[in-house]
Design a protein around this motif. Sequence first.
Motif, PDB file in Angstrom:
ATOM      1  N   VAL A  44     -20.367 117.747  81.262  1.00  0.00           N
ATOM      2  CA  VAL A  44     -19.966 116.471  80.818  1.00  0.00           C
ATOM      3  C   VAL A  44     -18.682 116.143  80.232  1.00  0.00           C
ATOM      4  N   THR A  45     -18.187 116.978  79.539  1.00  0.00           N
ATOM      5  CA  THR A  45     -16.679 116.895  78.985  1.00  0.00           C
ATOM      6  C   THR A  45     -15.558 116.721  80.073  1.00  0.00           C
ATOM      7  N   GLU A  46     -15.776 117.738  80.970  1.00  0.00           N
ATOM      8  CA  GLU A  46     -15.003 117.762  82.137  1.00  0.00           C
ATOM      9  C   GLU A  46     -14.887 116.501  82.797  1.00  0.00           C
ATOM     10  N   MET A  50     -13.321 113.729  78.068  1.00  0.00           N
ATOM     11  CA  MET A  50     -13.406 113.445  76.573  1.00  0.00           C
ATOM     12  C   MET A  50     -14.266 114.511  75.883  1.00  0.00           C
ATOM     13  N   SER A  51     -14.062 114.910  74.636  1.00  0.00           N
ATOM     14  CA  SER A  51     -14.812 115.620  73.708  1.00  0.00           C
ATOM     15  C   SER A  51     -16.322 115.334  73.791  1.00  0.00           C
ATOM     16  N   PHE A  52     -17.224 116.393  73.513  1.00  0.00           N
ATOM     17  CA  PHE A  52     -18.538 116.178  73.464  1.00  0.00           C
ATOM     18  C   PHE A  52     -19.082 115.335  72.384  1.00  0.00           C
ATOM     19  N   PHE A  53     -18.300 115.323  71.173  1.00  0.00           N
ATOM     20  CA  PHE A  53     -18.364 114.618  70.071  1.00  0.00           C
ATOM     21  C   PHE A  53     -18.173 113.039  70.478  1.00  0.00           C
ATOM     22  N   ARG A  54     -17.113 112.556  71.484  1.00  0.00           N
ATOM     23  CA  ARG A  54     -16.794 111.237  71.853  1.00  0.00           C
ATOM     24  C   ARG A  54     -18.094 110.891  72.489  1.00  0.00           C
ATOM     25  N   PRO A  82     -13.984 108.715  58.192  1.00  0.00           N
ATOM     26  CA  PRO A  82     -12.384 108.822  58.767  1.00  0.00           C
ATOM     27  C   PRO A  82     -12.462 109.106  60.274  1.00  0.00           C
ATOM     28  N   TYR A  83     -13.164 110.304  60.207  1.00  0.00           N
ATOM     29  CA  TYR A  83     -13.231 110.885  61.783  1.00  0.00           C
ATOM     30  C   TYR A  83     -13.946 110.054  62.729  1.00  0.00           C
ATOM     31  N   VAL A  84     -14.886 109.494  62.203  1.00  0.00           N
ATOM     32  CA  VAL A  84     -15.528 108.410  63.210  1.00  0.00           C
ATOM     33  C   VAL A  84     -14.652 107.249  63.627  1.00  0.00           C
ATOM     34  N   THR A  85     -13.843 106.946  62.703  1.00  0.00           N
ATOM     35  CA  THR A  85     -12.912 105.830  63.004  1.00  0.00           C
ATOM     36  C   THR A  85     -11.824 106.275  64.132  1.00  0.00           C
TER      37      THR A  85
END
Length: 157
Positions: A44-46, A50-54, A82-85
């Motif tokens: 899915v990231t490939e 985008m990163s898996f977290f996104r 802050p990271y989620v932002t």
Amino acid sequence: MNQPGPASGRSSAPAAGGPPDLAARAWRNLGILMHERSDRRGEVTEALGMSFFRVKALRRLAAAPEPLTLRGLADRLVSDRPYVTLVVDDLVERGLVERTANPADRRSKLVTVTDAGRAVAAEAERILSTPPAALYELSPEELALLDRVAARLIEDE
């Protein structure tokens, strides 16, 4: 559900020279199947770039019945604001979400998925929900047994 450990008076580790720990072996085998032989996270990231977290953040937003605040999204992702932002900023740049003022609280913002974001989230769900090929090699009886066992493992206590 019976579970070895201090409450039951049994150790979670197998006794020396005793039978193999079947729970540990089953867990290891499931891990190999899920993370090594069918790495859907990598796929899915490939595929989505985008990163898996996104991807996870986008899926949470798409599944929400209403727009989420940044705090609400951070809580659902078990992450810091802050990271989620930063993640939301990236998703906004990609045109997958929009950030708007929260009419109920001027100090917070609401995050809403765009149509493009819903399409990307749907593609992520399609990839992540595709069973590994090994499951299709099982007989109907084996699949039924696996389904019953998995359902029992995830049922609410």
